[in-house]
Design an enzyme around this catalytic site. Sequence first.
Site, mmCIF file in Angstrom:
data_model
loop_
_atom_site.group_PDB
_atom_site.id
_atom_site.type_symbol
_atom_site.label_atom_id
_atom_site.label_comp_id
_atom_site.label_asym_id
_atom_site.label_seq_id
_atom_site.Cartn_x
_atom_site.Cartn_y
_atom_site.Cartn_z
ATOM 1 N N GLY A 72 -0.587 5.124 11.062
ATOM 2 C CA GLY A 72 -1.525 4.107 10.621
ATOM 3 C C GLY A 72 -0.869 2.799 10.217
ATOM 4 N N GLN A 180 -8.591 6.444 6.782
ATOM 5 C CA GLN A 180 -9.298 7.436 5.967
ATOM 6 C C GLN A 180 -10.642 7.839 6.575
ATOM 7 O OE1 GLN A 180 -8.201 9.050 3.271
ATOM 8 N NE2 GLN A 180 -6.284 7.934 3.136
ATOM 9 N N SER A 200 -4.606 7.538 11.978
ATOM 10 C CA SER A 200 -3.407 8.362 11.850
ATOM 11 C C SER A 200 -3.779 9.840 11.884
ATOM 12 C CB SER A 200 -2.699 8.036 10.534
ATOM 13 O OG SER A 200 -1.459 8.696 10.444
ATOM 14 N N CYS A 326 1.448 6.034 -1.039
ATOM 15 C CA CYS A 326 2.539 5.103 -0.742
ATOM 16 C C CYS A 326 3.067 4.424 -1.997
ATOM 17 C CB CYS A 326 2.070 4.053 0.256
ATOM 18 S SG CYS A 326 1.403 4.754 1.771
#
Length: 395
Positions: A72, A180, A200, A326
């Site tokens: 992503g 998401q 992703s 992250c």
Amino acid sequence: MDKFIYMDNAATTKVDPEVLETMLPYFCEEYGNPSSAYSFSGKIAVKVGEAREVIANAIGAKKTEIYFTGGGSESDNWAIKGVADALSKKGNHIITTSIEHHAVLHTCEFLEKHGYEVTYLPVDDKGFVDPKAVETAIKPTTILISVMFANNEIGTVEPIAEIGKIAHEHGILFHTDAVQAFGHLPINVDEMNIDLLSSSAHKINGPKGVGFLYVRTGVKLSNLIHGGAQEYNKRAGTTNAAGILGFAKATELAVSEMDKVISYETSLRDRLIKKVLEEIPYSRVNGDLKKRLSNNANFCFKFVEGESLLILLDQNGICASSGSACTSGSLDPSHVLLAIGLPHEIAHGSVRLTLSKETTEEDIDYVVETLKKTVERLRSMSPLYEDFVKKNEVK
């Protein structure tokens, strides 16, 4: 550890057994490079093409509009930098929001250092960006609007179709970070006026290290990675056949189960939110109660530090997050929670719990009970909470 409850599915998901089974032959048996000319590799290239079509069908796209990436973050970088470079003679203005994933925000900050202008739109207290504000922000130099489909921290689902319509009415490209949302919500790129979309695999029980960027036919996009002629000469690098085929299988499963999973997760999510708000005083849920991802619940607890809360939850067998995976090592409060108007001291006491189709009612009840005890324990050590209680007792 007697208990193990994984409640951080927004960070990553475990690979589905069917996905793993699909991938395994492409490590040791069908290990050829799909770009090679001989038949051993040719049949793998055919399988990659079939995978591309499966993913394209999931969003109402053509298979020639799907470009496989390393995930992503790469897809977000490519979409934004690629458009910025390709359309640099047309304009230098980009519109995004203050609650984007850092893969978008940091990319925009990078472009600002290279002469581009970026407007970061605010959101309301539920995390929604106002489509009218998007339209107002448009300038003659605007070349791209980038708004995430669903927020990774608070789960709010943005009015994507409406924003896409505004972008197209003004002749501006529209990108959405759907990392998401893909596989969790119905998406149709034509109906929603989407020109570029990032996703992703590891968010939908697929493997890590593989994603895709949807690019509408006719959109000008400069290459991000240079080298070989893979991905229609647009993205160099040896084709990750195993990852791509795993991604396609995960997509197939997610699409086929979507309605059932949304219904199941929504029921559990609402149970979790209701019990937390009723049983733990001075708590709040972040994001909209209805227009949110079915598996997302994000809370703040006054007089509690999120880092301490996560450590104690972990000691009780519960995997949770204080925000984006992250930035989980950061002591700064979530930029998303600050953007929706929470003061630092409350934003610091946040926890994100994200469910899966394997989460049970028993898991929810255990998590709530553990949260209650943990919050009580932490508040008992807080001088701020002690002062607060004393002041309220006097009243």
